[in-house]
Design an enzyme around this catalytic site. Sequence first.
Site, PDB file in Angstrom:
ATOM      1  N   SER A 338       0.832  -1.198   0.000  1.00  0.00           N
ATOM      2  CA  SER A 338       0.000   0.000   0.000  1.00  0.00           C
ATOM      3  C   SER A 338       0.866   1.247   0.000  1.00  0.00           C
ATOM      4  O   SER A 338       1.884   1.312   0.683  1.00  0.00           O
ATOM      5  CB  SER A 338      -0.926   0.014   1.225  1.00  0.00           C
ATOM      6  N   ASP A 374      -3.410   4.592  -3.327  1.00  0.00           N
ATOM      7  CA  ASP A 374      -4.572   5.298  -2.809  1.00  0.00           C
ATOM      8  C   ASP A 374      -4.530   6.783  -3.114  1.00  0.00           C
ATOM      9  O   ASP A 374      -5.475   7.507  -2.802  1.00  0.00           O
ATOM     10  CB  ASP A 374      -4.689   5.082  -1.297  1.00  0.00           C
ATOM     11  N   ASP A 737      -4.691  -1.963  12.531  1.00  0.00           N
ATOM     12  CA  ASP A 737      -4.044  -3.250  12.725  1.00  0.00           C
ATOM     13  C   ASP A 737      -4.421  -3.878  14.068  1.00  0.00           C
ATOM     14  O   ASP A 737      -4.709  -5.083  14.136  1.00  0.00           O
ATOM     15  CB  ASP A 737      -2.528  -3.108  12.600  1.00  0.00           C
TER      16      ASP A 737
END
Length: 1037
Positions: A338, A374, A737
């Site tokens: 990511s 993103d 997370d």
Amino acid sequence: MEASAGLVAGSHNRNELVVIHGHEEPKPLRSLNGQVCEICGDEIGLTVDGEVFVACNECGFPVCRPCYEYERREGSQLCPQCKTRFKRLKGCARVEGDDDEEDIDDIEHEFNIDDEQNKNKLIAEAMLHGKMSYGRGPEDDDNAQFPPVITGVRSRPVSGEFPISSHAPGEQGLSSSLHKRVHPYPVSEPGSARWDEKKEGGWKERMDDWKMQQGNLGPDADDYNDPDMAMIEEARQPLSRKVPIASSKVNPYRMVIVARLLVLAFFLRYRILNPVHDALGLWLVSVICEIWFAFSWILDQFPKWFPIDRETYLDRLSFRYEREGEPNMLSPVDIFVSTVDPLKEPPLVTANTVLSILAMDYPVDKISCYISDDGASILTFEALSETAEFARRWVPFCKKFSIEPRAPEMYFSLKIDYLKDKVQPTFVKERRAMKREYEEFKVRINAIVAKAVKVPPEGWIMQDGTPWPGNNTKDHPGMIQVFLGHSGGLDAEGNELPRLVYVSREKRPGFHHHKKAGAMNALIRVSAVLTNAPFMLNLDCDHYLNNSKAVREAMCFLMDPQTGRKVCYVQFPQRFDGIDRNDRYANRNTVFFDINMKGLDGIQGPVYVGTGCVFRRQALYGYDPPKGPKRPKMVSCDCCPCFGRRKKLQKYAKHGENGEGLEEDKEMLMSQMNFEKKFGQSAIFVTSTLMEQGGVPPSSSPAALLKEAIHVISCGYEDKTDWGLELGWIYGSITEDILTGFKMHCRGWRSIYCMPKRPAFKGSAPINLSDRLNQVLRWALGSVEIFFSRHSPVWYGYKGGNLKWLERFAYVNTTVYPFTSLPLLAYCTLPAICLLTGKFIMPTISTFASLFFIALFISIFATGILELRWSGVSIEEWWRNEQFWVIGGVSAHLFAVVQGLLKVLAGIDTNFTVTSKAVDDEEFGELYTFKWTTLLIPPTTLLIINLVGVVAGISDAINNGYQSWGPLFGKLFFAFWVIVHLYPFLKGLMGRQNRTPTIVVIWSVLLASIFSLLWVRIDPFILKTKGPDVKQCGINC
């Protein structure tokens, strides 16, 4: 869809889908002439008579001769389609069960017609199962039920590949892919139903049968002494094992913990029962702080009660799943990387991570790398295109010479003897050529970055003249580009490369996109539609593979037949490059990764830390772990207290007496749950969620798959579903997370902590003081958000009792530790107040009471020393951790509590700041860079007032004489305790050695001003007498 065929962009809500073709010409596909084996993908071949080989005379299912013989010798001996036992054909060796056919001529009975009703039943059964139940064996029939979206449709076996071509109407579609496929024999697979039902001895029984068959077929009885038999014996062993800490190390550690707990209880009792009447306020504040510190210590200490180490056996993994001459049985893995902002996360850093993934030591057809952009940046897109081209030369170089690490920037910067253990004469020449190519690659990447600094007024234009779809980063369609893979994904030597896919999810105004957690959930769905590997590796863009066998290390746990099915993820420790030698701000965080995480591994497993983690896909889908068979007495119990329990078990009894937890969940979903409510409105994706062993979901054409992939990354797909609530990465905190791992542990899953000798992954950490404090602020703010959410470990997850108590202690500690900043700030202020006012937080203590203080300090030091002894952490790392605990506690944690309360009470949200991964040209140059932030104010203030207090206290003691030095020592001890812990912070303010920055001059003036004002107020050199003033009362003494 072919690699490099074009960028697919579209929006499901707007019914838009376009393909933007690049400048490269698509490469031609390979020919598909002739039938191929539905198991391995090879050609069927001919018999000795020149006819097409037919394995099953009942349904004609296409199987090649090697797969046919392998299935008869070691498999279920059944045709995967019609479930009829394979008969022995001419020229094939006999196996167990052929004795019943001794007097039967296979050719004469080849065209015997069974009863029409039984034949229709078999055909219907085959249509119902299709390829989905292929290879599972007859015991799986009861559990092979699937929702209507996949009934009667064949699904492809696990391969990690896209389908290439569709079939014309009327064709049976026997050849649906071009690659070598996994041989799906579930008797040896840890995930098969047969293994589930016989997991107590299934593998052992199968191996015994195999050896018995070898003895019957082999010419000699001495085959057991053959080296191959030794390999078989080795393959029967566990793939990993626990290595408990030596009792000589851990038992004294536990005894000291108990002793410290008792001493702490006596100490707090003494402190509460002996108030300081002339400084009641200071005493009360200090006692409250000490009680909180004791509570915080208990939460942190007791989850470390059962520390363990682990060992893996990679050779056994190869013996079991990579047998020579047989299809590779290792499970496919989807890797997620990511990235958001290419200016803070440089494309060169991301490129090195991608290159290390593509070159890992794992079968290429089992790897699929997905890059989530993103920020929809054309800079990331073009850099990834260059990376894909460079990978064609870098990957074969890495595998040819077995180099480590396989990130080129780190490999070429190593200051070691790179010729060690290298024997190929061409290595030096090829290394020089590769280094020159990498430097040219870096220049091209730098040119792209320089070009992207200034955005053109009309927006970015792609190479074919098409406007870049992501010019508006907050309003753009979803984008998918396949850069590498089969039919276009070959390296310089003609070998296949792993798949590389660029993904940018759709973003529109008015939708909440949930930051990184939303991007990860989009990757889960798009990978399920395109490759659907049963396991997923999650990496940050700056964390490269330092150990090419890291995924194999994880597979030793996840694919272990005995314990692997209850493991939801394997977490690796984080290791970092580019940190200064002294690790001034505890960036390595070794106390957490080498002590706390080892302790959690002995309970229910480590927490998920956001990167370097291999997940089981089914665990992220919200399924419960498999459970053992229910006890018969609970089902048949008629007593009153068990009546409700008995009825509940009977409710599940219709699905099978041995109901596995995962199978029960699936069956309950099929009968009672609305798939669209849980997973979203994608039939193909819903189908993939029920395939425990993975595999590409059914589709009529590649175009349909890509259209569905665009659908599942649309911005409105998650509306009114369980995504982010029960599925995937959990929303509600910027530290998603912790929440995600917590939900899995609450369902009963366990996790594994894997620490290979060579670190699996390495990343970059902010060595600058301000960047480090901002990073800690983000983590602490996420913990505060979790504490005030409905998923808080304080009150969530008690139903079912799946979360162990010590594991809950650890999760509670991860959410409440920021609140320690309040008592810590007060406690660090008390020494200065005591020195300036002449009061103290403790009364004059007796000799007996002093024993409590001595015992407490001895137990604190003994606990730390014994922790270092069993963990291997150095005392310097432990001390740096203690120092930064105070620095972060009085700065970042304090601001996190304030911002968290503002968000909960006033609804004021804070923006998420991406930590910069940029590397300074000068070694450790960032360490000395001063960046002002408000986080520096509280610790700076503490330093000043404690330094002033020390000077004032010593001056007062000198003025008052010898008798005032005794009480002063206690006050000075606490003041120096604060100053010593804040010393790294003071060095950060001072900047580089041999160069005094302006900020030092400013603080010096400020410090001198405050000290001068306090000096006048205290006036220490005027003698303070006791009793009445003689001049005023007029008494002549």
